[in-house]
Motif scaffolding. Sequence first.
Motif, PDB file in Angstrom:
ATOM      1  N   LEU A  32       0.844  -1.195   0.000  1.00 51.59           N
ATOM      2  CA  LEU A  32       0.000   0.000   0.000  1.00 51.59           C
ATOM      3  C   LEU A  32       0.876   1.240   0.000  1.00 51.59           C
ATOM      4  O   LEU A  32       1.518   1.549   0.997  1.00 51.59           O
ATOM      5  CB  LEU A  32      -0.910  -0.016   1.233  1.00 51.59           C
ATOM      6  N   PRO A  33       0.921   1.952  -1.123  1.00 51.98           N
ATOM      7  CA  PRO A  33       1.811   3.099  -1.210  1.00 51.98           C
ATOM      8  C   PRO A  33       1.293   4.296  -0.409  1.00 51.98           C
ATOM      9  O   PRO A  33       0.135   4.319   0.001  1.00 51.98           O
ATOM     10  CB  PRO A  33       1.824   3.416  -2.708  1.00 51.98           C
ATOM     11  N   ASP A  34       2.149   5.268  -0.204  1.00 48.79           N
ATOM     12  CA  ASP A  34       1.750   6.452   0.556  1.00 48.79           C
ATOM     13  C   ASP A  34       0.848   7.365  -0.254  1.00 48.79           C
ATOM     14  O   ASP A  34       0.091   8.140   0.293  1.00 48.79           O
ATOM     15  CB  ASP A  34       2.993   7.270   0.962  1.00 48.79           C
ATOM     16  N   ARG A  35       0.997   7.270  -1.537  1.00 49.45           N
ATOM     17  CA  ARG A  35       0.177   8.118  -2.401  1.00 49.45           C
ATOM     18  C   ARG A  35      -0.519   7.259  -3.434  1.00 49.45           C
ATOM     19  O   ARG A  35       0.045   6.297  -3.936  1.00 49.45           O
ATOM     20  CB  ARG A  35       1.060   9.138  -3.141  1.00 49.45           C
ATOM     21  N   LEU A  36      -1.740   7.626  -3.758  1.00 47.70           N
ATOM     22  CA  LEU A  36      -2.486   6.898  -4.771  1.00 47.70           C
ATOM     23  C   LEU A  36      -2.850   7.878  -5.883  1.00 47.70           C
ATOM     24  O   LEU A  36      -3.884   8.541  -5.829  1.00 47.70           O
ATOM     25  CB  LEU A  36      -3.755   6.294  -4.175  1.00 47.70           C
ATOM     26  N   PRO A  37      -2.017   7.976  -6.888  1.00 46.33           N
ATOM     27  CA  PRO A  37      -2.234   8.964  -7.943  1.00 46.33           C
ATOM     28  C   PRO A  37      -3.545   8.699  -8.684  1.00 46.33           C
ATOM     29  O   PRO A  37      -3.952   7.551  -8.840  1.00 46.33           O
ATOM     30  CB  PRO A  37      -1.057   8.742  -8.896  1.00 46.33           C
ATOM     31  N   HIS A  38      -4.189   9.759  -9.094  1.00 42.25           N
ATOM     32  CA  HIS A  38      -5.410   9.698  -9.916  1.00 42.25           C
ATOM     33  C   HIS A  38      -6.604   9.112  -9.182  1.00 42.25           C
ATOM     34  O   HIS A  38      -7.579   8.724  -9.801  1.00 42.25           O
ATOM     35  CB  HIS A  38      -5.164   8.905 -11.201  1.00 42.25           C
ATOM     36  N   GLU A 218      -1.991   7.488 -17.023  1.00 43.90           N
ATOM     37  CA  GLU A 218      -2.182   7.385 -15.571  1.00 43.90           C
ATOM     38  C   GLU A 218      -1.405   6.196 -15.011  1.00 43.90           C
ATOM     39  O   GLU A 218      -0.758   6.292 -13.966  1.00 43.90           O
ATOM     40  CB  GLU A 218      -3.674   7.229 -15.249  1.00 43.90           C
ATOM     41  N   LEU A 219      -1.472   5.102 -15.742  1.00 39.85           N
ATOM     42  CA  LEU A 219      -0.718   3.926 -15.309  1.00 39.85           C
ATOM     43  C   LEU A 219       0.771   4.242 -15.246  1.00 39.85           C
ATOM     44  O   LEU A 219       1.470   3.819 -14.331  1.00 39.85           O
ATOM     45  CB  LEU A 219      -0.958   2.764 -16.274  1.00 39.85           C
ATOM     46  N   LYS A 220       1.196   5.006 -16.204  1.00 40.47           N
ATOM     47  CA  LYS A 220       2.607   5.377 -16.242  1.00 40.47           C
ATOM     48  C   LYS A 220       2.984   6.142 -14.976  1.00 40.47           C
ATOM     49  O   LYS A 220       4.013   5.884 -14.363  1.00 40.47           O
ATOM     50  CB  LYS A 220       2.856   6.248 -17.478  1.00 40.47           C
ATOM     51  N   ALA A 248      -0.968  -2.862 -20.038  1.00 35.56           N
ATOM     52  CA  ALA A 248      -1.984  -2.945 -18.987  1.00 35.56           C
ATOM     53  C   ALA A 248      -3.196  -2.084 -19.324  1.00 35.56           C
ATOM     54  O   ALA A 248      -4.325  -2.437 -19.008  1.00 35.56           O
ATOM     55  CB  ALA A 248      -1.398  -2.530 -17.639  1.00 35.56           C
ATOM     56  N   ALA A 249      -2.948  -0.978 -19.992  1.00 37.96           N
ATOM     57  CA  ALA A 249      -4.057  -0.097 -20.371  1.00 37.96           C
ATOM     58  C   ALA A 249      -4.939  -0.781 -21.404  1.00 37.96           C
ATOM     59  O   ALA A 249      -6.164  -0.661 -21.374  1.00 37.96           O
ATOM     60  CB  ALA A 249      -3.523   1.218 -20.921  1.00 37.96           C
ATOM     61  N   ALA A 250      -4.296  -1.518 -22.286  1.00 35.68           N
ATOM     62  CA  ALA A 250      -5.051  -2.231 -23.313  1.00 35.68           C
ATOM     63  C   ALA A 250      -5.950  -3.270 -22.676  1.00 35.68           C
ATOM     64  O   ALA A 250      -7.005  -3.609 -23.193  1.00 35.68           O
ATOM     65  CB  ALA A 250      -4.093  -2.903 -24.293  1.00 35.68           C
ATOM     66  N   GLU A 251      -5.524  -3.748 -21.531  1.00 34.81           N
ATOM     67  CA  GLU A 251      -6.325  -4.752 -20.837  1.00 34.81           C
ATOM     68  C   GLU A 251      -7.083  -4.104 -19.680  1.00 34.81           C
ATOM     69  O   GLU A 251      -6.690  -4.184 -18.536  1.00 34.81           O
ATOM     70  CB  GLU A 251      -5.397  -5.853 -20.311  1.00 34.81           C
ATOM     71  N   HIS A 252      -8.111  -3.405 -19.979  1.00 35.96           N
ATOM     72  CA  HIS A 252      -8.974  -2.678 -19.053  1.00 35.96           C
ATOM     73  C   HIS A 252      -8.271  -1.902 -17.932  1.00 35.96           C
ATOM     74  O   HIS A 252      -8.756  -1.825 -16.825  1.00 35.96           O
ATOM     75  CB  HIS A 252     -10.072  -3.585 -18.482  1.00 35.96           C
ATOM     76  N   GLY A 253      -7.124  -1.320 -18.245  1.00 35.41           N
ATOM     77  CA  GLY A 253      -6.494  -0.386 -17.310  1.00 35.41           C
ATOM     78  C   GLY A 253      -6.224  -0.935 -15.936  1.00 35.41           C
ATOM     79  O   GLY A 253      -6.566  -0.336 -14.920  1.00 35.41           O
TER      80      GLY A 253
END
Length: 416
Positions: A32-38, A218-220, A248-253
């Motif tokens: 569990l990271p400290d930040r969850l972008p987006h 966003e994944l990036k 990963a984006a191609a596969e439903h993000g």
Amino acid sequence: MNSNNILDEVFEKFFNNVKIFKDREVLRHDYLPDRLPHREEQIKRLGETVAPVLKDAKCSNIFIYGKTGTGKTAVTQYVLNHLEAKTKEFNAPIRFHFINCRLAGTEYRVFASLSQSIGVRVPFTGLSVGEVFDRFRAGLDSSKIIFIIVLDEIDALIKARGDILLYELTRINETLRNSKVSLIGISNDLRLKEFLDPRVLSSLGEEEIVFRPYDASELKNILFERVHLAFCDEALSEGALGLCAALAAAEHGDARRALDLLRVAGEVAERKDANIVVEEHVREAESRIEHNRVVEALRNLTLHSKLVILSVFHLGRANVHRAITGEIYEVYSELCEELGLTPLTQRRVSTLINELDAVGLLNARVISMGRYGRTKKIRLEVMRTLIRGVFTNDNRLGRLVKYEPKCLSKQASGRR
DNA sequence: CGTCCACAGGAATGACGGGCGG
DNA sequence: CCGCCCGTCATTCCTGTGGACG
């Protein structure tokens, strides 16, 4: 020639290879990271919704939707962790419990797990579901708390068992005098609503939070956050990172997928003694992940499911590219006979086929052949070489890989 | 346009090993 | 130890059905 030398080399290699990973734990999905972008918006919404519990009020029930790897579990955990810290500060009588319904599997185990979390001891099994529920309710009421229950992957339980569990839980507040329950349901399936009793739906859906899939950029960003922690400086090429995100984006993000790709790509690079992870390593990681998934799935099947797979395999050899249920059952029965087993009924085999379809080993779809009936067309969804590889090493089934079913040789030129 | 095939897939029921309370 | 309930797997019986054929 000298085994000591070989080992020296292995160990030395291991040491020198610190050049790829700094800390690969960071790439695991339970990290569990400290930040969850987006996910700022969802964090805010969830936070606002649960905040009332700090003032001793029940918060609304919440329904969270989103496909796998869109951060539902992480966001929920993140918010509840922060809430827990606040709880201590305010000294509020709040408790949480996180249950993965798919892992729990049955209503009984969910209630048992809930009971245990508030200190009510229940046996593994042996009681009726109603009894466990009553004990849980009694224990809960006497402990005078606000209880927040998180039901993760709730769709799995509902599809398998129906919505009785949810029905009981959404109504539990009516019978509690000293305690209150709030529910957070997390579902991977956006169509879950259709399966629910409208009463349950209106209660659970007081608040709804939707998690959209991440797009490639966003994944990036998400990957980027962790790359510094996980990899050594300069050990990851820009292209590899982008490719992980793109795949990963191609596969439903799916962020989980992206992280897996990144980790395995790193391992591939490590093994190849490269000092930088490049696109090619990601490509290899992709096929390796898939390969492992399939091999694991095949190995864990029950004997009869394996026989069904083998039947489809044999039909494929006989140039039947889309087998129908009846053909499969015929071959399957013959294989059973060959092993001295009594075959299961066709009804049973039909559901086995559906299960194999669900895990992605087979592809089955119902079709109508008009005058010639209604059935399912079934084909293998994995490479034939994999099937051969896995089953040849199976001491019981190895023999059957090369076996030629009689029912096929007789009428080899039967169907298309 | 109705028929009728070859199943799909739901419901009820049973056998079975595990495990409890009493 | 008995009687009961659990979950799982499987069988039996059943009703439902898309569309080519006649």
